[in-house]
Enzyme design. Structure first.
Site, PDB file in Angstrom:
ATOM      1  CG  HIS A  24      38.117  49.286  36.863  1.00 15.17           C
ATOM      2  ND1 HIS A  24      38.145  49.969  35.666  1.00 15.17           N
ATOM      3  CD2 HIS A  24      36.952  49.648  37.464  1.00 15.17           C
ATOM      4  CE1 HIS A  24      37.051  50.708  35.547  1.00 15.17           C
ATOM      5  NE2 HIS A  24      36.309  50.526  36.636  1.00 15.17           N
TER       6      HIS A  24
ATOM      7  CD  GLU B  18      40.820  50.680  39.013  1.00 16.93           C
ATOM      8  OE1 GLU B  18      41.420  49.603  38.785  1.00 16.93           O
ATOM      9  OE2 GLU B  18      40.659  51.578  38.169  1.00 16.93           O
TER      10      GLU B  18
ATOM     11  CG  HIS C   6      37.681  49.059  32.484  1.00 18.05           C
ATOM     12  ND1 HIS C   6      38.847  49.744  32.678  1.00 18.05           N
ATOM     13  CD2 HIS C   6      36.846  49.929  31.842  1.00 18.05           C
ATOM     14  CE1 HIS C   6      38.735  50.965  32.163  1.00 18.05           C
ATOM     15  NE2 HIS C   6      37.530  51.093  31.661  1.00 18.05           N
TER      16      HIS C   6
ATOM     17  CG  ASP D  31      40.960  46.818  33.503  1.00 20.71           C
ATOM     18  OD1 ASP D  31      40.754  47.298  32.374  1.00 20.71           O
ATOM     19  OD2 ASP D  31      40.588  47.386  34.543  1.00 20.71           O
TER      20      ASP D  31
END
Length: 200
Positions: free
Chosen positions: A47, A129, A165, A175
């Site tokens: 992400h 992330e 994602h 993303d």
């Protein structure tokens, strides 16, 4: 926990302990749950995130994942007010690595999702992330940390797929976006192309 000393040489600490990675800074999130008993942890989901969008290195991502974000601190936060989410890992622009949920547990990062013929990707994925703007580029130090983390995950879990994602929630999420260098990650891991989404 470390292995016993052997031949007078101290053993290296294990890379993993109960799903927590030795080289990540641990900051436990309350936003997680157990995985289904039948779950195969075979997917890494990448992400991108920044709070507010385009602003970095302010601690807001860490606060969001631990339910400590001040909703009044920025107008953008009103649109996500009350959101309870988490990812297993977060990599800052400088390459620093944070972990919020043990990999043996189910973090809340994917949302409504479907990939390789399975839905509910939170059940059997590990979420990473990257601090960045959706569609933007990422730093060399982030790729370095990401490659090291993915290599460690490939050794510890039966990872067969790495996707963004955008690939598991097509049409809903974008993303990490076109600024993410998938060929670089593939080369870094020396993994076959079948492990990744279509790379152009």
């Amino acid at each position: 926990m470390t292995r016993p000393e052997r031949d007078g040489v101290p053993a290296s600490p294990a890379l993993w302990q109960d799903g927590w990675y030795r080289y990540a800074r641990a900051l436990a999130s309350p936003n997680f749950g157990p995985r289904p008993a039948s779950a195969q942890i075979d997917l890494i989901v990448i992400h991108s995130i920044s709070l507010p969008p385009g602003e970095f290195d302010n601690g807001n991502v860490q606060r969001l994942f631990t339910n400590q974000l001040d909703w009044e601190a920025h107008a953008y936060f009103q649109g996500i007010r009350g959101l309870q989410v988490s990812s297993h890992f977060f990599i800052t622009r400088s390459g620093a690595l944070w972990q919020f949920v043990g990999c043996n547990d189910r973090a809340w990062h994917a949302g409504e999702s479907n990939y390789r013929g399975r839905s509910n990707c939170n059940d059997d994925s590990i979420g990473i992330e990257l601090e960045g703007l959706e569609g933007g580029t990422f730093e060399a130090l982030q790729y370095e940390t990401l490659a090291g983390l993915c290599a460690a995950l490939l050794q510890a879990y039966p990872i067969a797929h790495i996707a963004g994602h955008e690939h598991i929630a097509a049409g809903r999420k974008q993303d990490p976006g076109p600024g993410f260098d998938w060929p670089l990650l593939q080369r870094s891991l020396a993994s076959p192309s079948k492990c990744f989404p279509a790379i152009t």
